[in-house]
Scaffold this active site. Structure first.
Site, mmCIF file in Angstrom:
data_model
loop_
_atom_site.group_PDB
_atom_site.id
_atom_site.type_symbol
_atom_site.label_atom_id
_atom_site.label_comp_id
_atom_site.label_asym_id
_atom_site.label_seq_id
_atom_site.Cartn_x
_atom_site.Cartn_y
_atom_site.Cartn_z
ATOM 1 N N ASP A 33 0.852 -1.188 0.000
ATOM 2 C CA ASP A 33 0.000 0.000 0.000
ATOM 3 C C ASP A 33 0.891 1.242 0.000
ATOM 4 O OD1 ASP A 33 -3.206 0.587 1.032
ATOM 5 O OD2 ASP A 33 -1.735 2.227 1.132
ATOM 6 N N ASN A 89 -12.751 -2.825 2.311
ATOM 7 C CA ASN A 89 -13.692 -1.702 2.375
ATOM 8 C C ASN A 89 -14.597 -1.734 1.151
ATOM 9 O OD1 ASN A 89 -12.546 -0.604 4.751
ATOM 10 N ND2 ASN A 89 -10.909 0.330 3.571
ATOM 11 N N GLU A 97 -12.032 3.814 -1.240
ATOM 12 C CA GLU A 97 -11.439 4.941 -1.979
ATOM 13 C C GLU A 97 -11.143 4.530 -3.415
ATOM 14 O OE1 GLU A 97 -7.050 6.822 -1.884
ATOM 15 O OE2 GLU A 97 -7.999 6.618 0.079
ATOM 16 N N HIS A 102 -10.114 -4.839 -3.357
ATOM 17 C CA HIS A 102 -8.782 -5.088 -2.785
ATOM 18 C C HIS A 102 -8.923 -5.476 -1.327
ATOM 19 C CE1 HIS A 102 -9.729 -0.780 -2.440
ATOM 20 N NE2 HIS A 102 -9.105 -0.814 -1.267
ATOM 21 N N MET A 103 -8.066 -6.359 -0.899
ATOM 22 C CA MET A 103 -8.023 -6.774 0.496
ATOM 23 C C MET A 103 -6.773 -6.177 1.136
ATOM 24 S SD MET A 103 -8.499 -10.561 2.043
ATOM 25 C CE MET A 103 -7.042 -11.316 1.360
HETATM 26 P P1 DGP Z 1 -9.602 1.841 0.349
HETATM 27 O O1 DGP Z 1 -10.174 1.946 -1.039
HETATM 28 O O2 DGP Z 1 -10.098 2.944 1.265
HETATM 29 O O3 DGP Z 1 -9.804 0.488 0.966
HETATM 30 O O4 DGP Z 1 -8.018 2.059 0.262
HETATM 31 C C1 DGP Z 1 -7.301 2.186 -0.927
HETATM 32 C C2 DGP Z 1 -5.843 2.043 -0.608
HETATM 33 O O5 DGP Z 1 -5.127 2.051 -1.821
HETATM 34 C C3 DGP Z 1 -5.245 3.164 0.267
HETATM 35 O O6 DGP Z 1 -4.796 2.606 1.494
HETATM 36 C C4 DGP Z 1 -4.077 3.703 -0.528
HETATM 37 C C5 DGP Z 1 -3.880 2.676 -1.626
HETATM 38 N N1 DGP Z 1 -3.492 3.259 -2.895
HETATM 39 C C6 DGP Z 1 -4.148 4.228 -3.582
HETATM 40 N N2 DGP Z 1 -3.514 4.509 -4.722
HETATM 41 C C7 DGP Z 1 -2.430 3.686 -4.772
HETATM 42 C C8 DGP Z 1 -1.380 3.506 -5.723
HETATM 43 O O7 DGP Z 1 -1.308 4.146 -6.771
HETATM 44 N N3 DGP Z 1 -0.443 2.569 -5.420
HETATM 45 C C9 DGP Z 1 -0.492 1.832 -4.269
HETATM 46 N N4 DGP Z 1 0.500 0.951 -4.073
HETATM 47 N N5 DGP Z 1 -1.468 1.969 -3.364
HETATM 48 C C10 DGP Z 1 -2.427 2.888 -3.612
#
Ligand code: DGP
Length: 120
Positions: A33, A89, A97, A102-103
């Site tokens: 993440d 989520n 978001e 995704h887990m």
């Molecule tokens: P959520 O949808 O709220 O469960 O969380 C999305 C997660 O994805 C957040 O913790 C940050 C991560 N994230 C968002 N954009 C990117 C990205 O471009 N690369 C990576 N490695 N993670 C990302």
């Protein structure tokens, strides 16, 4: 396999955006993440674009099953050797978001604090 040209996680699957990969096979991808909330924090996603768990069904059972089947091995490999937390989520109420299933896998040397709800 469905892919969305504008989805950030599909871009990672296609190699258009870099990510620190933990695991990759034909069906799933795991990567760190970008905003870690614990010493170990990575995501496991189906490679196919599935926006939310509401959109998932039996067509996705292989990828979704693999996500759970692999998580223990991957968590241990990443340093979560004494337990971890998984979170998926979903939708507005679930504070999702990125609209590609995704887990989250969270862990570290010490017990985690309360993080079932992310306050913005
Ligand atoms: P959520 O949808 O709220 O469960 O969380 C999305 C997660 O994805 C957040 O913790 C940050 C991560 N994230 C968002 N954009 C990117 C990205 O471009 N690369 C990576 N490695 N993670 C990302």
């Amino acid at each position: 396999m469905n892919s969305d040209p504008n989805c950030i996680f599909c871009k990672i699957v296609r190699g258009e955006i870099p990510a620190k990969k933990v695991h990759e096979d034909a069906d799933v991808l795991a990567f760190h993440d970008v905003r870690p909330q614990a010493p170990v924090h990575f995501l496991i996603i189906p490679k196919e674009h599935v926006p939310t768990l509401y959109d998932a069904g039996m067509k996705q059972h292989l990828a979704l099953g693999k996500m759970l089947a692999l998580v223990g091995e991957l968590a241990r490999k990443e340093g979560a050797a004494d337990g971890f937390r998984t979170i998926v989520n979903t939708g507005r109420v679930g504070h999702q978001e990125v609209y590609h299933v995704h887990m989250h896998v969270l862990g570290g040397p010490e017990p985690l604090g309360p993080m079932l709800v992310r306050r913005k």
